[in-house]
Design a protein around this motif. Sequence first.
Motif, PDB file in Angstrom:
ATOM      1  N   SER A  35       0.826  -1.206   0.000  1.00  0.00           N
ATOM      2  CA  SER A  35       0.000   0.000   0.000  1.00  0.00           C
ATOM      3  C   SER A  35       0.862   1.260   0.000  1.00  0.00           C
ATOM      4  O   SER A  35       2.034   1.234   0.358  1.00  0.00           O
ATOM      5  CB  SER A  35      -0.917   0.016   1.221  1.00  0.00           C
ATOM      6  OG  SER A  35      -0.142   0.029   2.406  1.00  0.00           O
ATOM      7  N   VAL A  36       0.265   2.387  -0.418  1.00  0.00           N
ATOM      8  CA  VAL A  36       0.948   3.681  -0.381  1.00  0.00           C
ATOM      9  C   VAL A  36       0.974   4.166   1.061  1.00  0.00           C
ATOM     10  O   VAL A  36      -0.065   4.420   1.673  1.00  0.00           O
ATOM     11  CB  VAL A  36       0.236   4.710  -1.282  1.00  0.00           C
ATOM     12  CG1 VAL A  36       0.874   6.082  -1.127  1.00  0.00           C
ATOM     13  CG2 VAL A  36       0.285   4.268  -2.739  1.00  0.00           C
ATOM     14  N   LEU A  37       2.167   4.297   1.620  1.00  0.00           N
ATOM     15  CA  LEU A  37       2.321   4.775   2.994  1.00  0.00           C
ATOM     16  C   LEU A  37       2.287   6.296   3.071  1.00  0.00           C
ATOM     17  O   LEU A  37       1.810   6.872   4.046  1.00  0.00           O
ATOM     18  CB  LEU A  37       3.637   4.261   3.575  1.00  0.00           C
ATOM     19  CG  LEU A  37       3.770   2.748   3.708  1.00  0.00           C
ATOM     20  CD1 LEU A  37       5.209   2.385   4.068  1.00  0.00           C
ATOM     21  CD2 LEU A  37       2.810   2.210   4.762  1.00  0.00           C
ATOM     22  N   ASP A  38       2.799   6.951   2.039  1.00  0.00           N
ATOM     23  CA  ASP A  38       2.809   8.410   2.005  1.00  0.00           C
ATOM     24  C   ASP A  38       2.986   8.855   0.562  1.00  0.00           C
ATOM     25  O   ASP A  38       3.597   8.141  -0.249  1.00  0.00           O
ATOM     26  CB  ASP A  38       3.936   8.975   2.873  1.00  0.00           C
ATOM     27  CG  ASP A  38       3.779  10.473   3.138  1.00  0.00           C
ATOM     28  OD1 ASP A  38       2.633  10.959   3.059  1.00  0.00           O
ATOM     29  OD2 ASP A  38       4.784  11.140   3.408  1.00  0.00           O
ATOM     30  N   ALA A  39       2.451  10.024   0.239  1.00  0.00           N
ATOM     31  CA  ALA A  39       2.571  10.585  -1.105  1.00  0.00           C
ATOM     32  C   ALA A  39       2.615  12.100  -0.998  1.00  0.00           C
ATOM     33  O   ALA A  39       1.956  12.690  -0.129  1.00  0.00           O
ATOM     34  CB  ALA A  39       1.414  10.151  -1.989  1.00  0.00           C
TER      35      ALA A  39
END
Length: 368
Positions: free
Chosen positions: A111-115
């Motif tokens: 999953s995307v943890l931060d963007a």
Amino acid sequence: ITNSALAAGLVINEILANNAAFPEPDGATPDWVEIYNPSDAAVDLGDMSLTDSTEVPRRWVFPAGSILPARGWLTVRCDADRPASQTNAGFGLKASGDRLYLLDRPAEGGSVLDAVFFGLQTADHSIGRIPDGGPNWSLTLPTLGATNLAAPLGDPASLRINEWMAAPASGDDWFELYNTGALPVALGGLWLSDNLAVFNKSQVPLLSFIGAASTNGFQKFVCDGQPDADRVSFSLKAGGEELGVFTASGALIDGVRFGQQLTGVSVGRLPDGAELLERFYSTPTPGAANYLPLAEAAVNEALAHSDPPLEDAIELANFTDQPLDLGGWWLSDSADLLKKYRIPPGTILPPRGFAVFYEGQFNDPDQA
């Protein structure tokens, strides 16, 4: 004992996407990204990834054994000119605006943890979270691997519509913003428009900045409707119209009205930011200082790679039949710092003659 990345709340903490003055030992000035662990336990980053596109989620993978200590930072070089390695992601970041994603390892779901999505970046400033790991981003002074330090910001009221070309001989219309102030200015959320009565035409993306007047206070915008931070949704009319920059709430900061434009000729303020407008027939300078060519004198010859006992040198020539007093004029090898060497008072360039200035003079602090 290591914590999971999700539980730790790992974040992208600082980004340097327009590096000009912070070289590495190999001489390169790459982009950089900093990851921060706000938790009280170390985190193993191995097999997690960084990317600038979710379509390629594992563009660069953290090597095994990449341990990020509690309350610690880890920096990753983003250098597209060198192959990917354990410390280099192998891709760069666009100073005109880009995005960056931190993703969990596939074994944990990927999953995307931060963007982070950012806009225009000014040279030699980073953007970072203030405080470290917090929700708020700001312009920062580069402190990769250490506590983030906010950079002071100036007033958007110092912005000017500085130059434009509405009838290019080729390519797209463009215009230029100039920051007359001594500090960088946040552009994110401001509006650009070709109608002074309708402000909300094209909005500058958040986390966009322009440099200070003395360094890199110019920003070119292309009028082609493409979805980038340095482009706008409208075009300019060669027959004449308006240009304005507005606050996020619609208050006019600066605006101009212009009439019929000449093909291949830009119009702008001279000096930069002043009220006086000039046509630049042969010297359009999108994204740089405005100037008119000197008819009387020019740089005539340069020696730029000398070996002792010779010195690097610049020769000026006088094209007129009258002597020219060069006292107080400036010579520079940097478009970002035009006032580097001031020619001493009383320096006369004789009619149809020459004057030579040497490296020793340029490096003399008493003449700088």
